[in-house]
Design a protein around this motif. Structure first.
Motif, mmCIF file in Angstrom:
data_model
loop_
_atom_site.group_PDB
_atom_site.id
_atom_site.type_symbol
_atom_site.label_atom_id
_atom_site.label_comp_id
_atom_site.label_asym_id
_atom_site.label_seq_id
_atom_site.Cartn_x
_atom_site.Cartn_y
_atom_site.Cartn_z
ATOM 1 N N MET A 1 0.835 -1.184 0.000
ATOM 2 C CA MET A 1 0.000 0.000 0.000
ATOM 3 C C MET A 1 0.880 1.247 0.000
ATOM 4 O O MET A 1 1.859 1.339 0.725
ATOM 5 N N GLU A 2 0.515 2.217 -0.823
ATOM 6 C CA GLU A 2 1.285 3.444 -0.941
ATOM 7 C C GLU A 2 1.031 4.354 0.257
ATOM 8 O O GLU A 2 -0.100 4.511 0.705
ATOM 9 N N GLN A 3 2.123 4.956 0.769
ATOM 10 C CA GLN A 3 1.981 5.833 1.926
ATOM 11 C C GLN A 3 1.429 7.192 1.503
ATOM 12 O O GLN A 3 1.764 7.722 0.456
ATOM 13 N N GLN A 4 0.610 7.743 2.364
ATOM 14 C CA GLN A 4 0.013 9.057 2.131
ATOM 15 C C GLN A 4 0.796 10.112 2.900
ATOM 16 O O GLN A 4 1.627 9.806 3.733
ATOM 17 N N LYS A 5 0.480 11.362 2.605
ATOM 18 C CA LYS A 5 1.059 12.467 3.362
ATOM 19 C C LYS A 5 0.000 12.991 4.330
ATOM 20 O O LYS A 5 -1.177 13.013 4.016
ATOM 21 N N LEU A 6 0.457 13.408 5.492
ATOM 22 C CA LEU A 6 -0.461 14.006 6.467
ATOM 23 C C LEU A 6 -1.036 15.300 5.884
ATOM 24 O O LEU A 6 -0.320 16.073 5.251
ATOM 25 N N PRO A 7 -2.316 15.564 6.090
ATOM 26 C CA PRO A 7 -2.982 16.644 5.347
ATOM 27 C C PRO A 7 -2.579 18.065 5.714
ATOM 28 O O PRO A 7 -2.629 18.958 4.866
ATOM 29 N N ASN A 8 -2.187 18.347 6.938
ATOM 30 C CA ASN A 8 -1.977 19.735 7.369
ATOM 31 C C ASN A 8 -0.524 20.114 7.602
ATOM 32 O O ASN A 8 -0.254 21.184 8.139
ATOM 33 N N VAL A 9 0.412 19.262 7.206
ATOM 34 C CA VAL A 9 1.821 19.515 7.526
ATOM 35 C C VAL A 9 2.331 20.768 6.831
ATOM 36 O O VAL A 9 2.956 21.627 7.458
ATOM 37 N N THR A 10 2.066 20.905 5.552
ATOM 38 C CA THR A 10 2.602 22.044 4.800
ATOM 39 C C THR A 10 2.045 23.363 5.312
ATOM 40 O O THR A 10 2.789 24.321 5.525
ATOM 41 N N ILE A 11 0.754 23.417 5.533
ATOM 42 C CA ILE A 11 0.160 24.667 6.017
ATOM 43 C C ILE A 11 0.629 24.993 7.435
ATOM 44 O O ILE A 11 0.845 26.154 7.775
ATOM 45 N N ALA A 12 0.846 23.965 8.253
ATOM 46 C CA ALA A 12 1.351 24.209 9.609
ATOM 47 C C ALA A 12 2.773 24.758 9.556
ATOM 48 O O ALA A 12 3.124 25.660 10.327
ATOM 49 N N LEU A 13 3.583 24.246 8.636
ATOM 50 C CA LEU A 13 4.956 24.745 8.490
ATOM 51 C C LEU A 13 4.948 26.187 7.998
ATOM 52 O O LEU A 13 5.702 27.025 8.509
ATOM 53 N N VAL A 14 4.099 26.498 7.036
ATOM 54 C CA VAL A 14 3.996 27.870 6.529
ATOM 55 C C VAL A 14 3.523 28.811 7.632
ATOM 56 O O VAL A 14 4.067 29.913 7.806
ATOM 57 N N LEU A 15 2.520 28.402 8.401
ATOM 58 C CA LEU A 15 2.037 29.246 9.504
ATOM 59 C C LEU A 15 3.113 29.440 10.569
ATOM 60 O O LEU A 15 3.219 30.519 11.160
ATOM 61 N N GLY A 16 3.912 28.408 10.821
ATOM 62 C CA GLY A 16 5.008 28.544 11.773
ATOM 63 C C GLY A 16 6.037 29.555 11.313
ATOM 64 O O GLY A 16 6.546 30.361 12.101
ATOM 65 N N ILE A 17 6.338 29.548 10.023
ATOM 66 C CA ILE A 17 7.291 30.516 9.476
ATOM 67 C C ILE A 17 6.693 31.923 9.496
ATOM 68 O O ILE A 17 7.374 32.895 9.841
ATOM 69 N N ILE A 18 5.424 32.043 9.153
ATOM 70 C CA ILE A 18 4.759 33.352 9.185
ATOM 71 C C ILE A 18 4.695 33.904 10.610
ATOM 72 O O ILE A 18 4.689 35.117 10.813
#
Length: 106
Positions: free
Chosen positions: A1-18
């Motif tokens: 089975m192919e692994q998925q990506k967690l849904p909110n990681v990218t937006i959480a990283l962007v918000l952390g940088i902001i």
């Protein structure tokens, strides 16, 4: 089975940088807001990951986003504390007067 990506990681990283920008530009209040939202999303994704860890591949990015958000939150809290201290002692008004004198001369 192919692994998925967690849904909110990218937006959480962007918000952390902001939150760093919010720390400096909004006397710390924006940084607290952005890092708080990021930490909420990180906790949500952590719960999803803990239910089925072998299904997701980007937990390392989630840990990075958590570290960035915590650092942004700490810096924002320090900035808010200093802002409140300077406002309550009257030093903030003096600093703004000096800034405006230099701005008008330059």
């Amino acid at each position: 089975m192919e692994q998925q990506k967690l849904p909110n990681v990218t937006i959480a990283l962007v918000l952390g940088i902001i939150s760093y920008v919010g720390c400096c530009c909004t006397s710390g209040f924006g940084g607290i807001l952005f890092s708080g939202i990021a930490l909420f999303l990180i906790n949500k994704d952590t719960k999803i990951y803990q239910q089925n860890p072998q299904e997701y591949s980007n937990f390392g990015q989630l840990k990075t986003a958590k570290i960035v958000s915590i650092i942004g939150l700490v810096l924002s809290i320090i900035t808010v504390g200093l802002y409140i201290f300077f406002k309550s002692t009257g030093a903030y008004d003096e600093m703004m007067e000096e800034f405006m004198k230099g701005y008008n001369q330059g």
